[in-house]
Design a protein around this motif. Structure first.
Motif, mmCIF file in Angstrom:
data_model
loop_
_atom_site.group_PDB
_atom_site.id
_atom_site.type_symbol
_atom_site.label_atom_id
_atom_site.label_comp_id
_atom_site.label_asym_id
_atom_site.label_seq_id
_atom_site.Cartn_x
_atom_site.Cartn_y
_atom_site.Cartn_z
ATOM 1 N N UNK A 1 43.610 137.986 76.757
ATOM 2 C CA UNK A 1 44.091 137.778 75.396
ATOM 3 C C UNK A 1 44.315 136.337 75.011
ATOM 4 N N UNK A 2 43.598 135.412 75.648
ATOM 5 C CA UNK A 2 43.820 133.991 75.382
ATOM 6 C C UNK A 2 42.615 133.332 74.721
ATOM 7 N N UNK A 3 42.877 132.168 74.134
ATOM 8 C CA UNK A 3 41.840 131.272 73.636
ATOM 9 C C UNK A 3 41.881 129.994 74.466
ATOM 10 N N UNK A 4 40.771 129.278 74.483
ATOM 11 C CA UNK A 4 40.725 127.959 75.096
ATOM 12 C C UNK A 4 40.511 126.934 73.998
ATOM 13 N N UNK A 5 41.414 125.948 73.918
ATOM 14 C CA UNK A 5 41.309 124.897 72.909
ATOM 15 C C UNK A 5 41.244 123.543 73.595
ATOM 16 N N UNK A 6 40.294 122.710 73.156
ATOM 17 C CA UNK A 6 40.138 121.362 73.701
ATOM 18 C C UNK A 6 40.213 120.367 72.553
ATOM 19 N N UNK A 7 41.094 119.397 72.682
ATOM 20 C CA UNK A 7 41.148 118.309 71.701
ATOM 21 C C UNK A 7 40.423 117.124 72.307
ATOM 22 N N UNK A 8 39.263 116.797 71.720
ATOM 23 C CA UNK A 8 38.282 115.900 72.334
ATOM 24 C C UNK A 8 37.819 114.851 71.344
ATOM 25 N N UNK A 9 37.646 113.626 71.838
ATOM 26 C CA UNK A 9 36.958 112.584 71.089
ATOM 27 C C UNK A 9 35.627 112.349 71.792
ATOM 28 N N UNK A 10 34.552 112.786 71.167
ATOM 29 C CA UNK A 10 33.217 112.708 71.762
ATOM 30 C C UNK A 10 32.464 111.514 71.190
ATOM 31 N N UNK A 11 32.506 110.387 71.892
ATOM 32 C CA UNK A 11 31.825 109.174 71.444
ATOM 33 C C UNK A 11 30.488 109.043 72.170
ATOM 34 N N UNK A 12 29.663 110.063 71.970
ATOM 35 C CA UNK A 12 28.331 110.093 72.584
ATOM 36 C C UNK A 12 27.423 110.969 71.731
ATOM 37 N N UNK A 13 26.155 111.087 72.166
ATOM 38 C CA UNK A 13 25.209 111.927 71.430
ATOM 39 C C UNK A 13 25.330 113.408 71.776
ATOM 40 N N UNK A 14 26.234 113.762 72.652
ATOM 41 C CA UNK A 14 26.384 115.159 73.070
ATOM 42 C C UNK A 14 26.725 116.047 71.878
ATOM 43 N N UNK A 15 26.020 117.167 71.786
ATOM 44 C CA UNK A 15 26.269 118.125 70.710
ATOM 45 C C UNK A 15 26.851 119.433 71.226
ATOM 46 N N UNK A 16 27.043 119.504 72.535
ATOM 47 C CA UNK A 16 27.584 120.735 73.105
ATOM 48 C C UNK A 16 28.378 120.413 74.371
ATOM 49 N N UNK A 17 29.204 121.347 74.743
ATOM 50 C CA UNK A 17 29.997 121.246 75.958
ATOM 51 C C UNK A 17 30.011 122.618 76.614
ATOM 52 N N UNK A 18 29.566 122.677 77.871
ATOM 53 C CA UNK A 18 29.536 123.955 78.575
ATOM 54 C C UNK A 18 30.839 124.153 79.325
#
Length: 466
Positions: free
Chosen positions: A370-387
C-alpha cells in the motif's frame, strides 16, 4: 503507512557538542563523527522520541537510574555496509536527566574484555550495588561476561577475564542477560527460545544458585517459545516478561508466566519508571536491519494490567522508509559509473560516467504494501528516465540473514520518466501497487540512470516509501 510527520527528527533535533559540530565536519564522510551531546527540542509530555541517536547505529538499550540521572548502555552496529549478520564493535553509555538531552559517558570495547578483537558486542544490562556499577554483556550469542566500575558512566573493567555465564551452563544460549533486583536479591535471566534464571552472589560476579527454567504458557496451557533478549519489570505486584514485541505476565518473578500477546512495536529494550511515568526504550531499524536506532515511548496500561497497544501509534520503520540525507548519505553507495557524495545542504549527488547506478544499504527492512515511492531529484543531465529496482527481503528463507546476494535482473522493476537538464528539484512518484513482482518487504533499493548518459550530474534531496 509510514507518515512523513513521524520523521521530524530533522527539524526537532539539535546536534551540539558545545558549538564544536558544524555541517563541514560531516563533509565527505559517509559515517560522520557523532556529537557527544544530543538535544531534542519541543518534545511533548510524556516524552516520545522516535529516534534518539539518529544515524549512529546504537541498539539494545538498557537503563539504570542513579541520583536522578538515567544511564543507557547500548551496543553499536559497526557499519551500515554490513551485508550479513549482526556485527557490533563496541558498547556506549549515554546519560540524561530529562530524557531529552543526552550526554555521552564512555565507550567500552570487546578488546577490553576476554572477548578480544571480535566484533561481538551484543546486548547487555546494568546493575548497581554498594557503590559499584555492573555491566553484564553478551559475547555475541556465545556467553555472558561482566564489567565493573565505581561510577555509573565508567570507566568499566572486565571483572573476571572469563564468562560469568559460560557455554553449557543451561540448555539455552547463555547470552542477552537481564538483571532484576528485588529486596536486595539480584536475579540474572538469559537465553533464547527458552529462558533461564539464576541468583547472583553477593559479589555480583558469581552465581549463588544453579540456573532454573522460566516457563511461559499460552492460555490453553501450551508452552510458549520465546526469542532472545528477555526484559523484566514489575508493576503493581505483576511481573512482566518482555521479548521483542511479545510479553507475558506472572505473580512470581520465576513464573510460570502466561503469555499476554503483543507488546509495543520494537526490538530489544528496557522498561523503566521515570517521574511516575512508565517508558519503554527499544530498537528500530534506523538505516537498516543491521544499522539500528533507539526510540523512547510512554508505556500505558489497561485497568487489568495489560499493555495498552492503542497508545503505540508510531514506529519509525512503519509501512515504509524515509531517506532525507540531512546528516549523511544514510547508507547509500555507488555501484557503477558515479560516486555518492554528501552535501551540507542535505542532499546526495554524483556525476554521470555512463550508466550511473546507486543503491541503498542492504536490509532496508520496510514493508511495501500500500505504499508509493517518491524521489525528489535534480537531474542535470540528458537522462529522460530512471529505472527503479526493489529487491525482496525474503524472511521465509531459513537463516535469511545469511543471504545478502541479490538477483537484480529478477527483482521488481519500474521505469520513471524524469525531466532532462532540470535546474531545480522535481518530485517523481511511483505507485508501487502497479509494479510487477513487488515484494512484500524491501531488502535493498537500486536506482539506475540510462547507459547513454556520460556527462552531467544527478542530485537527490529525498526518497520516500510511504
Amino acid at each position: 503507512m509510514f507518515i512523513r510527520a513521524m520523521t521530524t527528527t530533522r527539524h526537532t533535533l539539535i546536534l551540539t557538542a558545545l558549538g564544536l559540530i558544524t555541517p563541514a565536519a560531516f563533509s565527505g564522510s559517509p559515517t560522520p563523527a557523532f556529537p557527544d551531546i544530543i538535544q531534542h527540542k519541543n518534545v511533548s509530555q510524556p516524552v516520545q522520541i522516535l529516534n534518539v541517536f539518529p544515524e549512529h547505529g546504537l541498539t539494545d538499550p538498557h537503563v539504570m537510574q542513579v541520583n536522578g540521572r538515567l544511564y543507557m548502555g547500548m551496543g553499536h552496529d559497526k557499519t551500515w555496509d554490513t551485508e550479513t549478520d549482526w556485527t557490533m564493535d563496541r558498547w556506549e553509555i549515554w546519560s540524561t536527566n530529562d530524557l531529552t538531552t543526552w550526554r555521552k559517558e564512555t565507550t567500552m570495547y570487546p578488546a577490553d574484555t576476554y572477548i578480544g578483537q571480535q566484533p561481538n558486542a551484543w546486548a547487555g544490562d546494568f546493575a548497581q550495588k554498594d557503590g559499584k556499577y555492573y555491566w553484564y554483556f553478551s559475547n555475541r550469542n556465545i556467553d555472558t561476561g561482566v564489567m565493573v566500575a565505581t561510577h555509573p558512566g565508567g570507566p568499566y573493567k572486565d571483572a573476571l577475564g572469563k564468562p560469568l555465564l559460560p557455554e553449557g551452563i543451561a540448555p539455552t544460549h547463555p547470552y542477552d542477560p537481564e538483571v532484576f533486583e528485588e529486596n536486595g536479591v539480584y536475579t540474572i535471566i538469559f537465553g533464547a527460545g527458552a529462558y533461564y534464571a539464576a541468583t547472583l552472589a553477593e559479589d555480583m560476579i558469581s552465581l549463588a544458585s544453579e540456573p532454573v527454567p522460566i516457563i511461559i504458557k499460552t492460555k490453553d496451557g501450551k508452552v510458549k517459545p520465546t526469542d532472545d533478549k528477555p526484559t523484566v519489570f514489575k508493576r503493581e505486584d505483576i511481573y512482566y516478561l518482555v521479548w521483542g514485541a511479545d510479553y507475558a505476565m506472572s505473580d512470581k518473578l520465576l513464573g510460570p508466566y502466561q503469555y499476554a500477546g503483543d507488546f509495543m512495536g520494537g526490538g530489544h529494550g528496557s522498561i523503566f519508571n521515570w517521574q511516575k511515568q512508565w517508558y519503554v526504550v527499544h530498537e528500530h531499524h534506523d538505516i537498516s536491519m543491521y544499522y539500528r536506532g533507539i526510540m523512547i515511548k510512554p508505556l500505558i496500561f489497561n485497568d487489568d494490567g495489560t499493555v495498552n497497544l492503542v497508545n503505540d501509534t508510531s514506529y519509525p520503520e512503519g509501512g515504509g522508509r524515509v531517506w532525507e540525507f540531512e546528516k549523511s548519505v544514510m547508507g547509500w553507495r555507488a555501484v557503477a559509473n558515479t560516486s555518492v557524495n554528501w552535501n551540507s545542504t542535505g542532499t546526495i549527488s554524483g556525476d554521470h560516467k555512463g550508466s550511473a547506478i546507486i543503491e541503498s544499504a542492504n536490509w532496508a527492512s520496510a514493508s511495501l504494501e500500500g505504499t508509493d515511492l517518491s524521489i525528489t531529484l535534480k537531474n542535470q543531465s540528458d537522462a529522460k528516465s530512471l529505472r527503479i529496482y526493489l529487491a525482496e527481503f525474503a524472511t521465509n528463507r531459513p537463516e535469511f540473514w545469511k543471504y545478502s546476494d541479490i538477483n537484480w535482473s529478477n527483482s521488481a522493476q519500474a521505469e520513471l520518466a524524469i525531466k532532462p537538464n532540470d535546474q531545480s528539484f522535481s518530485t517523481y512518484t511511483l505507485d508501487l501497487s502497479t509494479v510487477d513482482k513487488l515484494p512484500n518487504k524491501l531488502k535493498r533499493l537500486r536506482l539506475e540512470f540510462p547507459k547513454n548518459v556520460n556527462s552531467g550530474k544527478w542530485e537527490i534531496e529525498s526518497i520516500y516509501i510511504q
